[in-house]
Every structure is written in structure tokens, then in C-alpha cells.
Design a protein around this motif. Sequence first.
Motif, PDB file in Angstrom:
ATOM      1  N   GLY A 157      77.220  33.623  28.987  1.00 53.63           N
ATOM      2  CA  GLY A 157      78.532  33.107  29.325  1.00 53.63           C
ATOM      3  C   GLY A 157      79.095  33.634  30.618  1.00 53.63           C
ATOM      4  O   GLY A 157      80.316  33.594  30.839  1.00 53.63           O
ATOM      5  N   LYS A 172      78.691  39.026  25.150  1.00 51.88           N
ATOM      6  CA  LYS A 172      79.424  37.878  25.677  1.00 51.88           C
ATOM      7  C   LYS A 172      80.178  38.350  26.919  1.00 51.88           C
ATOM      8  O   LYS A 172      80.833  39.386  26.883  1.00 51.88           O
ATOM      9  CB  LYS A 172      80.400  37.343  24.623  1.00 51.88           C
ATOM     10  CG  LYS A 172      79.730  36.766  23.384  1.00 51.88           C
ATOM     11  CD  LYS A 172      80.745  36.345  22.343  1.00 51.88           C
ATOM     12  CE  LYS A 172      81.426  37.554  21.726  1.00 51.88           C
ATOM     13  NZ  LYS A 172      82.374  37.166  20.658  1.00 51.88           N
ATOM     14  N   ASP A 202      84.842  29.419  37.600  1.00 52.09           N
ATOM     15  CA  ASP A 202      84.137  28.652  36.572  1.00 52.09           C
ATOM     16  C   ASP A 202      83.872  29.486  35.322  1.00 52.09           C
ATOM     17  O   ASP A 202      82.735  29.653  34.884  1.00 52.09           O
ATOM     18  CB  ASP A 202      82.830  28.070  37.120  1.00 52.09           C
ATOM     19  CG  ASP A 202      82.043  29.065  37.968  1.00 52.09           C
ATOM     20  OD1 ASP A 202      82.529  30.194  38.157  1.00 52.09           O
ATOM     21  OD2 ASP A 202      80.947  28.699  38.434  1.00 52.09           O
ATOM     22  N   GLN A 203      84.944  30.044  34.747  1.00 57.96           N
ATOM     23  CA  GLN A 203      84.836  30.840  33.525  1.00 57.96           C
ATOM     24  C   GLN A 203      84.432  29.942  32.354  1.00 57.96           C
ATOM     25  O   GLN A 203      84.778  28.763  32.307  1.00 57.96           O
ATOM     26  CB  GLN A 203      86.152  31.540  33.213  1.00 57.96           C
ATOM     27  CG  GLN A 203      86.653  32.473  34.304  1.00 57.96           C
ATOM     28  CD  GLN A 203      85.813  33.739  34.430  1.00 57.96           C
ATOM     29  OE1 GLN A 203      85.278  34.231  33.443  1.00 57.96           O
ATOM     30  NE2 GLN A 203      85.698  34.268  35.650  1.00 57.96           N
ATOM     31  N   ILE A 204      83.733  30.515  31.394  1.00 61.76           N
ATOM     32  CA  ILE A 204      83.208  29.757  30.252  1.00 61.76           C
ATOM     33  C   ILE A 204      84.025  30.080  29.011  1.00 61.76           C
ATOM     34  O   ILE A 204      84.438  31.229  28.792  1.00 61.76           O
ATOM     35  CB  ILE A 204      81.714  30.080  30.058  1.00 61.76           C
ATOM     36  CG1 ILE A 204      80.932  29.492  31.237  1.00 61.76           C
ATOM     37  CG2 ILE A 204      81.187  29.547  28.730  1.00 61.76           C
ATOM     38  CD1 ILE A 204      79.462  29.797  31.227  1.00 61.76           C
ATOM     39  N   ASP A 205      84.253  29.085  28.176  1.00 63.22           N
ATOM     40  CA  ASP A 205      85.111  29.252  27.007  1.00 63.22           C
ATOM     41  C   ASP A 205      84.446  30.146  25.957  1.00 63.22           C
ATOM     42  O   ASP A 205      83.224  30.277  25.897  1.00 63.22           O
ATOM     43  CB  ASP A 205      85.454  27.893  26.397  1.00 63.22           C
ATOM     44  CG  ASP A 205      84.223  27.170  25.863  1.00 63.22           C
ATOM     45  OD1 ASP A 205      83.888  27.347  24.684  1.00 63.22           O
ATOM     46  OD2 ASP A 205      83.572  26.446  26.651  1.00 63.22           O
ATOM     47  N   GLU A 206      85.265  30.759  25.118  1.00 56.72           N
ATOM     48  CA  GLU A 206      84.797  31.720  24.128  1.00 56.72           C
ATOM     49  C   GLU A 206      83.869  31.092  23.100  1.00 56.72           C
ATOM     50  O   GLU A 206      82.930  31.732  22.622  1.00 56.72           O
ATOM     51  CB  GLU A 206      85.985  32.373  23.424  1.00 56.72           C
ATOM     52  CG  GLU A 206      86.775  33.327  24.302  1.00 56.72           C
ATOM     53  CD  GLU A 206      85.920  34.454  24.856  1.00 56.72           C
ATOM     54  OE1 GLU A 206      85.113  35.013  24.079  1.00 56.72           O
ATOM     55  OE2 GLU A 206      86.052  34.761  26.048  1.00 56.72           O
ATOM     56  N   GLU A 207      84.128  29.854  22.721  1.00 58.61           N
ATOM     57  CA  GLU A 207      83.272  29.192  21.723  1.00 58.61           C
ATOM     58  C   GLU A 207      81.842  29.054  22.237  1.00 58.61           C
ATOM     59  O   GLU A 207      80.877  29.305  21.502  1.00 58.61           O
ATOM     60  CB  GLU A 207      83.844  27.815  21.376  1.00 58.61           C
ATOM     61  CG  GLU A 207      83.072  27.110  20.267  1.00 58.61           C
ATOM     62  CD  GLU A 207      83.682  25.771  19.890  1.00 58.61           C
ATOM     63  OE1 GLU A 207      83.074  25.045  19.073  1.00 58.61           O
ATOM     64  OE2 GLU A 207      84.766  25.434  20.427  1.00 58.61           O
ATOM     65  N   THR A 208      81.705  28.672  23.496  1.00 62.24           N
ATOM     66  CA  THR A 208      80.367  28.540  24.092  1.00 62.24           C
ATOM     67  C   THR A 208      79.687  29.903  24.187  1.00 62.24           C
ATOM     68  O   THR A 208      78.496  30.040  23.896  1.00 62.24           O
ATOM     69  CB  THR A 208      80.467  27.904  25.491  1.00 62.24           C
ATOM     70  OG1 THR A 208      81.052  26.607  25.374  1.00 62.24           O
ATOM     71  CG2 THR A 208      79.088  27.779  26.128  1.00 62.24           C
ATOM     72  N   LYS A 209      80.436  30.915  24.578  1.00 61.50           N
ATOM     73  CA  LYS A 209      79.870  32.273  24.652  1.00 61.50           C
ATOM     74  C   LYS A 209      79.354  32.713  23.282  1.00 61.50           C
ATOM     75  O   LYS A 209      78.265  33.276  23.166  1.00 61.50           O
ATOM     76  CB  LYS A 209      80.931  33.273  25.140  1.00 61.50           C
ATOM     77  CG  LYS A 209      81.356  33.120  26.580  1.00 61.50           C
ATOM     78  CD  LYS A 209      82.421  34.176  26.887  1.00 61.50           C
ATOM     79  CE  LYS A 209      83.082  33.933  28.226  1.00 61.50           C
ATOM     80  NZ  LYS A 209      84.155  34.913  28.478  1.00 61.50           N
ATOM     81  N   GLN A 210      80.143  32.471  22.246  1.00 60.97           N
ATOM     82  CA  GLN A 210      79.747  32.883  20.901  1.00 60.97           C
ATOM     83  C   GLN A 210      78.487  32.146  20.448  1.00 60.97           C
ATOM     84  O   GLN A 210      77.583  32.755  19.858  1.00 60.97           O
ATOM     85  CB  GLN A 210      80.875  32.619  19.910  1.00 60.97           C
ATOM     86  CG  GLN A 210      80.629  33.197  18.521  1.00 60.97           C
ATOM     87  CD  GLN A 210      80.555  34.719  18.539  1.00 60.97           C
ATOM     88  OE1 GLN A 210      81.458  35.381  19.049  1.00 60.97           O
ATOM     89  NE2 GLN A 210      79.479  35.279  17.992  1.00 60.97           N
TER      90      GLN A 210
END
Length: 457
Positions: free
Chosen positions: A319, A347, A361-369
Motif C-alpha cells: 500500500g 501496511k 497517490d495515497q492508497i485507502d486502508e481497505e486496499t492495504k488490509q
Amino acid sequence: MKQETTTQNSKVHFISLGCPKNLVDSEIMAGTLMKDGYNVVGEAEEADTVIVNTCGFIEDSKKESIQRILEMSALKQEGKVKKVVVAGCLTQRYKDELVEGLPEADLFVGSGEFQNIAKILRNSDAGDTKKTFFNLPTYLQQEETPRVNSQPGHRAYLKISEGCMKRCAFCAIPLIRGNLQSRTIEAVVAEAKLLVAGGVKEVIIISHDFTDYGWDLRRKDPTRKDSPVELLKALDQVEGLQWIRLMYLYPDGITPEMVQVIKNSKKIVKYFDMPLQHVNDEVLKKMNRKMTRGEIETALQAIRENIPDAVIRTQFIVGFPGETAEQFEELLGFIAEQQFDRVGCFKYSPEENTAGGRMEDQIDEETKQYRHDAVMEIQQNISREKHRDFVGKTIEVLVEGFSEETDLLLQGRFWGQAPDIDGVVLINDGEAKTGDMVKVHITDSMEYDLLGAIVEE
């Protein structure tokens, strides 16, 4: 930390959070205070003063640090402790915010002042009203520095340097700990001998990057020979030392000569802790890792060709800003292909004042998880299969004491397991004391742990 003295002076309890490097700082503070007459106790409720040595590395670490500070402040409000001291990395990094946001705390001691804890606490106990103590983190442990080993008596961490010369985009360590400062080989070896004299059999070498060790000393004085290879050769000569474990080897610093020294040593365990963080070239470049996938594969090949039974542990970050689905799939494929013995996965946590934290371009927490879980699922299967290969074999195990799960089992580690971060060997038959080296015949295996019985040699 449960070291106690019998002096009649004030009692101090330590809560040490974060990495082993922070733990060594706590051990130095404990040693400094004991030398000054303070009594270091094992429970907060027994203490007059509680020192929370905080971690400020990632978001979860910060939350844990704040939570423990608040818990100790609650004890103070209940009258169970008199003073709460906030020390360490979080304090150094967020000094203004912490001082303003935690009025319950009595003293704030940054990572550039922890070595002066005895003087600070003594003056405060005598009525000094100064509350904050901050300086640049330039302190380097000396041979005469007092230190209390908080680990089981047969093992100890040995810190060889402070700070870091790398500037990875995700990492705030240089902001907190400063630039690389290496101890001399002579100082490190002297401490290793002192630890062995106290009963230590295993030293765990810690720093922010082992492979950069000595660069600063050689830069200041080109005649100096301090380097990772020379340090290993010197430690290998310390009598009584049985295991030397290396932590955090940046892959571009693993040279053919280093591999040969490790291969030929009977004391340096064949354990490579090599945080890779990612494998896609574009992501590595954004992370400012200064390596390509090809160079990483070359380093791994050099280890495996020369030391086929080497245990390789690594960590990855998922992520990171801009990491695409395709780049993540490349990482998954790489993990499956390389069959690492141990994998840790984090993460990505955007950190203030770092290059990564400023990326858009930070990635959302759901995708990281999701990505974290996918990595760990693959690795669990790999680990399960690798551990099955141990069944039927007899291995040397360093006994750590009773199992954390039940007093009916002993617990130990073989050379391929580092304390606290890897699995253990559970012993269901035979007798041994903490610190004994025994032969264990492995009869069963799990995802992370092994099970077996002590056998007579």
C-alpha cells in the motif's frame, strides 16, 4: 524490566515500547539510575516514578505509546505513582505536541537526553520545575556506559550504531535518531566480552542498517578498519560466545566477503534478516531504496548458493503510495517464487515530514488490509511446508524456559529463530534449565512453531 536493587531510594519502573534499539536505551537508563542509587522495580504499582520509553515509528506504535502514557497517568491520579516520565522516539519527534497535549506527564526526555536521566530525575525529585529535556540525538553508547540486561540471562542485544544514513521515503528514523554514528569495533567487542562474562551465550547485533556499520568512522579517519566484515571477524573471536545473530542487513551491502565470513563461522548463525520492502523497480525507486529487483535477486542467490541452509527473513510494505494492482501481484509472485523462511508485512503508514507522506497517490486502508492479508496467507502456507521438513530431524535448541502458553511445556529456539519475532520450539519431553543448549528431536510442526523431545547425545 524486572531488575531490582535493595537501596532505600526512589523506585522506578520502565515501560519500553518499540524496537530492540529502544529497549537498549531503556536498559542504559535503568543502569544509569541504579548507579545513582535508584531502585528499578518490575511493576508500575510498586514504583514512585514510571518511565515510558516511547516509539514513534508508525501510527500503531504512536497509538500504543499514547495509550500507555495515559494508563500511567491514571495510576498517578489514583495516587499509585508519583511521577510519569515520557521518554524516547515519540517524545523526540513530537515534543511540542506532547508537552501541550499531555499535561498529566511530569517530565519529557527526548532521545538526545535519555543518557542524562539520573541527573534529570534527581533534580526533579529535589524540586527542579524544568519539565522538558531535548537535544540533538548525538549520544553514542560508551564502554563505561552502565546498562542492565533486561533479557533472559543467556541472551542480550548488542547495539553497534545509532542513526541511519539511508533516506527511505517511508521512514522517519533519521528525523528521530539522526545520522549514522558507529561505535568502534573495540567498544563493541569489549561489551560483548562483558556480556559473555555475565552469562550471555547469544548476542543479537542491532542497528538501523548493519551493512552501513563503520562508514562514518572510515569517512572521518581513512586509516580505520571498522566495517561489517571486520566486526564479524572480531566478534567471532570472543571466547564463550556461542551464537551471533545479525539483524537488519540492507541487501546492497551483503558482499561476497561477508557471505563467506558468515559461512565459515561456527558462531555467526546462518540467519539473514534482510528487509526488502518491495520488489517492483518503480516502487523501489519511489521508496528511495537504491536497489532493483535484479540486484535483490543477485544478493539472495549469493546467500543461497554459498549457504544452502540459510534462514532468510524479510519484511515488505504494502500500500505504498501509487502501488498498482499489477505491482502488488508482482510482489506476491516474488514471495511465492523465493520461498522465504520468514516474512513480516506492514501496511504503509504515511509519516509526517517524509517523502512518502507528502505523495498524493495515497492508497485507502481497505486496499492495504486486503494486500496485507494476501501476503500473509501465501507466507503461512510457505512456512507450514518449510516446518514440515523439520519433522524427524534433531536440532540444537537454546532453552528459554517454560512455554508462554503452559508450564507443562518448555520453550526454546533453534538458530533459525530470533526472539520475539519468530516462532519457537516447544519441548514436550525431557528436562533442561533456561539457557541450556540441548538436542531436540522434532516430532510435529505448525505454521510458526516446532514440537519435539530432548534427546541424549
